[in-house]
Design a protein around this motif. Structure first.
Motif, PDB file in Angstrom:
ATOM      1  N   LEU A 124      19.546  -0.077  18.563  1.00 50.27           N
ATOM      2  CA  LEU A 124      20.654   0.855  18.736  1.00 50.27           C
ATOM      3  C   LEU A 124      20.985   1.013  20.218  1.00 50.27           C
ATOM      4  O   LEU A 124      20.121   0.886  21.078  1.00 50.27           O
ATOM      5  N   HIS A 125      22.234   1.302  20.509  1.00 45.92           N
ATOM      6  CA  HIS A 125      22.695   1.544  21.862  1.00 45.92           C
ATOM      7  C   HIS A 125      22.557   3.024  22.191  1.00 45.92           C
ATOM      8  O   HIS A 125      22.328   3.853  21.309  1.00 45.92           O
ATOM      9  N   TYR A 126      22.717   3.354  23.475  1.00 44.24           N
ATOM     10  CA  TYR A 126      22.529   4.730  23.929  1.00 44.24           C
ATOM     11  C   TYR A 126      23.278   5.751  23.085  1.00 44.24           C
ATOM     12  O   TYR A 126      22.726   6.784  22.702  1.00 44.24           O
ATOM     13  N   GLU A 127      24.538   5.467  22.811  1.00 43.54           N
ATOM     14  CA  GLU A 127      25.364   6.434  22.084  1.00 43.54           C
ATOM     15  C   GLU A 127      24.820   6.689  20.677  1.00 43.54           C
ATOM     16  O   GLU A 127      24.796   7.830  20.213  1.00 43.54           O
ATOM     17  N   ALA A 128      24.393   5.643  19.989  1.00 43.58           N
ATOM     18  CA  ALA A 128      23.867   5.798  18.630  1.00 43.58           C
ATOM     19  C   ALA A 128      22.532   6.534  18.645  1.00 43.58           C
ATOM     20  O   ALA A 128      22.261   7.359  17.763  1.00 43.58           O
ATOM     21  N   ILE A 129      21.707   6.245  19.629  1.00 44.54           N
ATOM     22  CA  ILE A 129      20.423   6.946  19.746  1.00 44.54           C
ATOM     23  C   ILE A 129      20.677   8.421  20.031  1.00 44.54           C
ATOM     24  O   ILE A 129      20.051   9.297  19.416  1.00 44.54           O
TER      25      ILE A 129
ATOM     26  N   ARG B 179       8.996   8.296  22.303  1.00 45.67           N
ATOM     27  CA  ARG B 179       8.637   7.321  21.257  1.00 45.67           C
ATOM     28  C   ARG B 179       9.826   7.061  20.328  1.00 45.67           C
ATOM     29  O   ARG B 179      10.146   5.914  20.011  1.00 45.67           O
ATOM     30  N   ILE B 180      10.498   8.119  19.899  1.00 46.95           N
ATOM     31  CA  ILE B 180      11.647   7.962  19.007  1.00 46.95           C
ATOM     32  C   ILE B 180      12.753   7.164  19.692  1.00 46.95           C
ATOM     33  O   ILE B 180      13.292   6.215  19.117  1.00 46.95           O
ATOM     34  N   ALA B 181      13.086   7.536  20.928  1.00 46.89           N
ATOM     35  CA  ALA B 181      14.137   6.823  21.658  1.00 46.89           C
ATOM     36  C   ALA B 181      13.767   5.355  21.829  1.00 46.89           C
ATOM     37  O   ALA B 181      14.598   4.461  21.601  1.00 46.89           O
ATOM     38  N   TYR B 182      12.525   5.090  22.214  1.00 44.44           N
ATOM     39  CA  TYR B 182      12.083   3.705  22.414  1.00 44.44           C
ATOM     40  C   TYR B 182      12.165   2.912  21.113  1.00 44.44           C
ATOM     41  O   TYR B 182      12.679   1.791  21.091  1.00 44.44           O
ATOM     42  N   LEU B 183      11.660   3.472  20.027  1.00 46.04           N
ATOM     43  CA  LEU B 183      11.647   2.735  18.756  1.00 46.04           C
ATOM     44  C   LEU B 183      13.054   2.514  18.216  1.00 46.04           C
ATOM     45  O   LEU B 183      13.339   1.450  17.661  1.00 46.04           O
ATOM     46  N   LEU B 184      13.939   3.497  18.379  1.00 46.03           N
ATOM     47  CA  LEU B 184      15.320   3.295  17.941  1.00 46.03           C
ATOM     48  C   LEU B 184      15.988   2.179  18.729  1.00 46.03           C
ATOM     49  O   LEU B 184      16.767   1.395  18.192  1.00 46.03           O
ATOM     50  N   SER B 185      15.649   2.094  20.005  1.00 47.01           N
ATOM     51  CA  SER B 185      16.216   1.040  20.844  1.00 47.01           C
ATOM     52  C   SER B 185      15.578  -0.316  20.545  1.00 47.01           C
ATOM     53  O   SER B 185      16.278  -1.308  20.349  1.00 47.01           O
ATOM     54  N   ALA B 186      14.258  -0.353  20.498  1.00 47.02           N
ATOM     55  CA  ALA B 186      13.534  -1.629  20.395  1.00 47.02           C
ATOM     56  C   ALA B 186      13.522  -2.214  18.986  1.00 47.02           C
ATOM     57  O   ALA B 186      13.632  -3.429  18.827  1.00 47.02           O
ATOM     58  N   THR B 187      13.395  -1.365  17.988  1.00 49.65           N
ATOM     59  CA  THR B 187      13.266  -1.906  16.624  1.00 49.65           C
ATOM     60  C   THR B 187      14.566  -1.854  15.839  1.00 49.65           C
ATOM     61  O   THR B 187      14.823  -2.739  15.035  1.00 49.65           O
TER      62      THR B 187
END
Length: 67
Positions: free
Chosen positions: A33-38, A22-30
């Motif tokens: 953020l790119h992979y490195e930032a996540i 959930r955290i990874a998805y929300l950081l990406s979708a909302t």
């Protein structure tokens, strides 16, 4: 704000993901953020982020398709 049926189903599906997914998805979708930032924010590797996002998208697709 008017919650549609799809919005409610998405929220319910998000609630069924693991916390990390959930955290990874929300950081990406909302947060867009790119992979490195996540990875940096979550304290995990880029490969772990890729895996978490793939699992999250797979689970969300399955959960959203369920009647």
């Amino acid at each position: 704000m008017n919650d549609t049926s799809a919005d409610k189903r998405l929220r319910a599906a998000l609630d069924r993901l693991t916390m990390a997914q959930r955290i990874a998805y929300l950081l990406s979708a909302t947060d867009d953020l790119h992979y490195e930032a996540i990875a940096f924010r979550m304290g995990v590797t880029v490969d772990a982020v890729k895996r978490l996002l793939a699992e999250a998208l797979s689970n969300l697709t399955r959960l959203m398709d369920d009647p």
